[in-house]
Design a protein around this motif. Structure first.
Motif, short mmCIF file in Angstrom:
data_model
loop_
_atom_site.label_atom_id
_atom_site.label_comp_id
_atom_site.label_asym_id
_atom_site.label_seq_id
_atom_site.Cartn_x
_atom_site.Cartn_y
_atom_site.Cartn_z
N GLN A 120 47.75 28.83 46.15
CA GLN A 120 47.60 28.78 44.70
C GLN A 120 46.32 29.49 44.26
O GLN A 120 46.32 30.21 43.27
CB GLN A 120 47.58 27.34 44.20
CG GLN A 120 48.93 26.69 44.17
CD GLN A 120 48.86 25.24 43.68
OE1 GLN A 120 47.79 24.64 43.66
NE2 GLN A 120 50.00 24.71 43.29
N ALA A 121 45.24 29.30 45.00
CA ALA A 121 43.98 29.97 44.67
C ALA A 121 44.13 31.48 44.80
O ALA A 121 43.66 32.24 43.95
CB ALA A 121 42.87 29.46 45.57
N GLY A 122 44.79 31.92 45.85
CA GLY A 122 45.02 33.35 46.05
C GLY A 122 45.88 33.94 44.96
O GLY A 122 45.65 35.06 44.49
N VAL A 123 46.88 33.20 44.53
CA VAL A 123 47.78 33.66 43.46
C VAL A 123 46.99 33.86 42.17
O VAL A 123 47.18 34.84 41.46
CB VAL A 123 48.95 32.66 43.26
CG1 VAL A 123 49.68 32.92 41.97
CG2 VAL A 123 49.90 32.74 44.44
N GLY A 124 46.08 32.93 41.88
CA GLY A 124 45.25 33.07 40.68
C GLY A 124 44.45 34.36 40.70
O GLY A 124 44.34 35.06 39.69
N ALA A 125 43.90 34.70 41.85
CA ALA A 125 43.13 35.94 41.98
C ALA A 125 44.00 37.17 41.79
O ALA A 125 43.61 38.12 41.10
CB ALA A 125 42.44 35.99 43.34
N VAL A 126 45.19 37.16 42.35
CA VAL A 126 46.09 38.31 42.22
C VAL A 126 46.53 38.48 40.77
O VAL A 126 46.59 39.60 40.25
CB VAL A 126 47.30 38.18 43.17
CG1 VAL A 126 48.32 39.26 42.91
CG2 VAL A 126 46.84 38.24 44.62
N ILE A 127 46.82 37.38 40.08
CA ILE A 127 47.19 37.46 38.67
C ILE A 127 46.03 38.02 37.85
O ILE A 127 46.23 38.83 36.95
CB ILE A 127 47.66 36.09 38.15
CG1 ILE A 127 49.01 35.74 38.78
CG2 ILE A 127 47.77 36.08 36.63
CD1 ILE A 127 49.51 34.34 38.48
N ALA A 128 44.81 37.61 38.17
CA ALA A 128 43.64 38.14 37.48
C ALA A 128 43.53 39.66 37.67
O ALA A 128 43.20 40.39 36.73
CB ALA A 128 42.37 37.44 37.96
N VAL A 129 43.84 40.15 38.86
CA VAL A 129 43.81 41.58 39.13
C VAL A 129 44.86 42.30 38.27
O VAL A 129 44.59 43.36 37.70
CB VAL A 129 44.04 41.87 40.63
CG1 VAL A 129 44.30 43.35 40.88
CG2 VAL A 129 42.85 41.42 41.44
N VAL A 131 46.11 41.36 35.37
CA VAL A 131 45.65 41.37 33.98
C VAL A 131 44.55 42.41 33.80
O VAL A 131 44.57 43.17 32.83
CB VAL A 131 45.16 39.95 33.57
CG1 VAL A 131 44.46 39.98 32.23
CG2 VAL A 131 46.32 38.98 33.55
N TYR A 132 43.62 42.46 34.71
CA TYR A 132 42.53 43.43 34.63
C TYR A 132 43.04 44.87 34.64
O TYR A 132 42.64 45.68 33.81
CB TYR A 132 41.53 43.20 35.77
CG TYR A 132 40.43 44.22 35.83
CD1 TYR A 132 39.37 44.16 34.93
CD2 TYR A 132 40.46 45.26 36.75
CE1 TYR A 132 38.36 45.11 34.95
CE2 TYR A 132 39.46 46.20 36.78
CZ TYR A 132 38.41 46.13 35.89
OH TYR A 132 37.42 47.07 35.92
N GLU A 133 43.95 45.18 35.56
CA GLU A 133 44.48 46.54 35.66
C GLU A 133 45.28 46.93 34.42
O GLU A 133 45.17 48.06 33.94
CB GLU A 133 45.33 46.69 36.92
CG GLU A 133 44.51 46.73 38.19
CD GLU A 133 45.35 46.89 39.44
OE1 GLU A 133 46.60 46.95 39.35
OE2 GLU A 133 44.75 46.97 40.53
N MET A 134 46.08 46.00 33.91
CA MET A 134 46.86 46.30 32.71
C MET A 134 45.93 46.50 31.51
O MET A 134 46.13 47.41 30.70
CB MET A 134 47.88 45.20 32.43
CG MET A 134 48.99 45.15 33.46
SD MET A 134 50.13 43.80 33.20
CE MET A 134 51.23 44.53 32.01
#
Length: 188
Positions: A120-129, A131-134
Protein backbone atom coordinates in the motif's frame (compact mmCIF):
# COMPACT_ATOMS: atom_id res chain seq x y z
CA UNK A 1 0.57 -8.83 -41.93
CA UNK A 2 3.62 -10.20 -40.12
CA UNK A 3 4.26 -6.72 -38.65
CA UNK A 4 0.73 -6.65 -37.21
CA UNK A 5 1.29 -10.09 -35.63
CA UNK A 6 4.48 -8.79 -34.01
CA UNK A 7 2.64 -5.75 -32.65
CA UNK A 8 -0.16 -7.96 -31.31
CA UNK A 9 2.34 -10.34 -29.70
CA UNK A 10 4.26 -7.46 -28.08
CA UNK A 11 0.97 -5.90 -27.00
CA UNK A 12 -0.19 -9.17 -25.44
CA UNK A 13 3.09 -9.82 -23.61
CA UNK A 14 3.38 -6.20 -22.45
CA UNK A 15 -0.16 -5.91 -21.10
CA UNK A 16 0.05 -9.38 -19.54
CA UNK A 17 3.32 -8.45 -17.83
CA UNK A 18 2.03 -5.05 -16.68
CA UNK A 19 -1.16 -6.57 -15.34
CA UNK A 20 0.66 -9.40 -13.56
CA UNK A 21 3.18 -7.21 -11.77
CA UNK A 22 1.13 -4.11 -11.04
CA UNK A 23 -0.34 -3.86 -7.58
CA UNK A 24 -2.56 -1.03 -6.43
CA UNK A 25 -5.04 -0.44 -9.20
CA UNK A 26 -5.26 1.39 -12.46
CA UNK A 27 -3.34 4.54 -11.62
CA UNK A 28 -0.23 2.48 -11.01
CA UNK A 29 -0.53 0.80 -14.39
CA UNK A 30 -0.81 4.19 -16.13
CA UNK A 31 2.82 5.03 -15.38
CA UNK A 32 3.99 1.61 -16.46
CA UNK A 33 1.95 1.76 -19.68
CA UNK A 34 3.51 5.14 -20.45
CA UNK A 35 7.00 3.77 -19.92
CA UNK A 36 6.31 0.72 -22.06
CA UNK A 37 4.26 2.16 -24.95
CA UNK A 38 5.61 5.73 -25.09
CA UNK A 39 9.19 5.56 -23.84
CA UNK A 40 10.25 2.03 -24.82
CA UNK A 41 8.27 1.08 -27.95
CA UNK A 42 7.49 4.63 -29.18
CA UNK A 43 4.09 3.44 -30.39
CA UNK A 44 2.25 6.42 -28.91
CA UNK A 45 3.19 10.05 -28.25
CA UNK A 46 3.12 11.22 -24.62
CA UNK A 47 0.28 13.74 -25.09
CA UNK A 48 -1.72 11.12 -26.97
CA UNK A 49 -1.16 8.65 -24.12
CA UNK A 50 -2.53 11.23 -21.68
CA UNK A 51 -5.61 11.61 -23.90
CA UNK A 52 -6.09 7.84 -24.05
CA UNK A 53 -5.77 7.54 -20.28
CA UNK A 54 -8.28 10.37 -19.83
CA UNK A 55 -10.72 8.41 -22.00
CA UNK A 56 -10.01 5.23 -20.02
CA UNK A 57 -10.44 7.08 -16.74
CA UNK A 58 -13.79 8.57 -17.70
CA UNK A 59 -15.19 5.25 -18.95
CA UNK A 60 -16.97 2.90 -16.56
CA UNK A 61 -14.94 -0.03 -15.33
CA UNK A 62 -11.40 -0.70 -14.19
CA UNK A 63 -8.90 1.85 -15.50
CA UNK A 64 -6.32 -0.88 -16.19
CA UNK A 65 -8.70 -2.69 -18.54
CA UNK A 66 -10.00 0.54 -20.07
CA UNK A 67 -6.45 1.77 -20.61
CA UNK A 68 -5.50 -1.51 -22.28
CA UNK A 69 -8.60 -1.28 -24.49
CA UNK A 70 -7.85 2.22 -25.77
CA UNK A 71 -4.14 1.51 -26.29
CA UNK A 72 -4.88 -1.83 -27.99
CA UNK A 73 -7.50 -0.19 -30.23
CA UNK A 74 -5.11 2.63 -31.12
CA UNK A 75 -2.39 0.17 -32.10
CA UNK A 76 -4.34 -2.58 -33.87
CA UNK A 77 -8.06 -1.79 -33.99
CA UNK A 78 -10.63 -4.17 -32.51
CA UNK A 79 -8.24 -7.13 -32.58
CA UNK A 80 -5.70 -5.10 -30.60
CA UNK A 81 -8.35 -4.11 -28.07
CA UNK A 82 -9.40 -7.75 -27.65
CA UNK A 83 -5.80 -8.94 -27.26
CA UNK A 84 -5.13 -6.23 -24.67
CA UNK A 85 -8.31 -7.07 -22.73
CA UNK A 86 -7.49 -10.77 -22.56
CA UNK A 87 -3.88 -10.15 -21.52
CA UNK A 88 -4.95 -7.62 -18.88
CA UNK A 89 -7.61 -9.78 -17.23
CA UNK A 90 -5.70 -13.09 -17.13
CA UNK A 91 -3.37 -12.25 -14.18
CA UNK A 92 -6.04 -10.83 -11.83
CA UNK A 93 -8.36 -13.71 -12.71
CA UNK A 94 -5.69 -16.29 -11.84
CA UNK A 95 -4.63 -14.46 -8.67
CA UNK A 96 -8.21 -14.00 -7.42
CA UNK A 97 -8.98 -17.64 -8.18
CA UNK A 98 -5.95 -18.76 -6.15
CA UNK A 99 -6.83 -16.43 -3.29
CA UNK A 100 -10.36 -17.80 -3.31
CA UNK A 101 -9.06 -21.36 -2.99
CA UNK A 102 -6.64 -20.48 -0.18
CA UNK A 103 -8.62 -17.64 1.45
CA UNK A 104 -8.72 -19.03 4.96
CA UNK A 105 -4.96 -19.58 5.04
CA UNK A 106 -4.25 -16.08 3.66
CA UNK A 107 -6.76 -14.34 5.90
CA UNK A 108 -4.88 -14.97 9.14
CA UNK A 109 -1.30 -15.08 7.84
CA UNK A 110 0.76 -12.30 9.46
CA UNK A 111 3.38 -12.28 6.68
CA UNK A 112 0.77 -11.83 3.95
CA UNK A 113 -0.92 -9.09 5.98
CA UNK A 114 2.35 -7.17 6.46
CA UNK A 115 3.28 -7.64 2.80
CA UNK A 116 -0.01 -6.08 1.71
CA UNK A 117 0.52 -3.14 4.09
CA UNK A 118 3.97 -2.54 2.59
CA UNK A 119 2.54 -2.70 -0.92
CA UNK A 120 0.00 0.00 0.00
CA UNK A 121 2.84 2.41 0.80
CA UNK A 122 4.52 1.64 -2.52
CA UNK A 123 1.25 2.15 -4.38
CA UNK A 124 0.88 5.59 -2.82
CA UNK A 125 4.33 6.56 -4.11
CA UNK A 126 3.61 5.30 -7.63
CA UNK A 127 0.31 7.20 -7.74
CA UNK A 128 2.15 10.35 -6.62
CA UNK A 129 4.58 9.87 -9.53
CA UNK A 130 1.67 9.56 -12.00
CA UNK A 131 0.09 12.76 -10.69
CA UNK A 132 3.41 14.59 -10.83
CA UNK A 133 4.16 13.49 -14.41
CA UNK A 134 0.67 14.36 -15.64
CA UNK A 135 0.83 17.77 -13.94
CA UNK A 136 4.27 18.43 -15.45
CA UNK A 137 2.86 17.66 -18.89
CA UNK A 138 0.06 20.17 -18.39
CA UNK A 139 2.41 22.85 -17.05
CA UNK A 140 4.85 22.32 -19.95
CA UNK A 141 2.03 23.04 -22.41
CA UNK A 142 1.97 26.55 -20.91
CA UNK A 143 -1.78 26.68 -21.40
CA UNK A 144 -3.22 28.94 -18.72
CA UNK A 145 -6.68 27.42 -19.17
CA UNK A 146 -5.36 23.86 -18.68
CA UNK A 147 -3.47 24.88 -15.55
CA UNK A 148 -6.55 26.63 -14.13
CA UNK A 149 -8.69 23.55 -14.88
CA UNK A 150 -6.13 21.26 -13.22
CA UNK A 151 -5.91 23.45 -10.10
CA UNK A 152 -9.70 23.81 -9.98
CA UNK A 153 -10.17 20.05 -10.22
CA UNK A 154 -7.62 19.52 -7.45
CA UNK A 155 -9.32 22.07 -5.17
CA UNK A 156 -12.76 20.64 -5.92
CA UNK A 157 -11.64 17.12 -4.98
CA UNK A 158 -9.27 17.77 -2.09
CA UNK A 159 -10.57 20.95 -0.46
CA UNK A 160 -14.29 21.01 -1.23
CA UNK A 161 -14.74 17.20 -1.28
CA UNK A 162 -16.79 17.25 -4.50
CA UNK A 163 -17.57 13.85 -6.02
CA UNK A 164 -14.95 12.85 -8.62
CA UNK A 165 -17.65 11.92 -11.14
CA UNK A 166 -18.96 15.48 -11.07
CA UNK A 167 -15.44 16.85 -11.49
CA UNK A 168 -14.79 14.59 -14.49
CA UNK A 169 -18.10 15.57 -16.11
CA UNK A 170 -17.45 19.28 -15.57
CA UNK A 171 -13.91 18.96 -16.98
CA UNK A 172 -15.26 17.05 -19.99
CA UNK A 173 -17.84 19.78 -20.56
CA UNK A 174 -15.14 22.45 -20.33
CA UNK A 175 -13.03 20.49 -22.82
CA UNK A 176 -15.95 20.24 -25.25
CA UNK A 177 -16.65 23.98 -24.99
CA UNK A 178 -12.96 24.81 -25.48
CA UNK A 179 -12.80 22.56 -28.54
CA UNK A 180 -15.92 24.12 -30.08
CA UNK A 181 -14.58 27.62 -29.46
CA UNK A 182 -11.24 26.68 -31.02
CA UNK A 183 -12.97 25.21 -34.09
CA UNK A 184 -14.99 28.39 -34.54
CA UNK A 185 -11.84 30.52 -34.29
CA UNK A 186 -10.07 28.33 -36.85
CA UNK A 187 -13.05 28.48 -39.22
CA UNK A 188 -12.94 32.30 -39.34
Amino acid sequence: MNDKKNVLLKLFISTLYLSAFTFGGGYVIVTLMKKKFVDQYHWIEEDEMLDLIAIAQSSPGAIAVNGAIVVGYKLAGMVGALVAIIATIIPPFVIISLIFVFYNAFRTNLIVSRMLEGMQAGVGAVIAVVVYEMACGIVQEKSTASIVIMCGAFLAACVFDINVVIIILVCALIGIVRTLIQKRRNAK
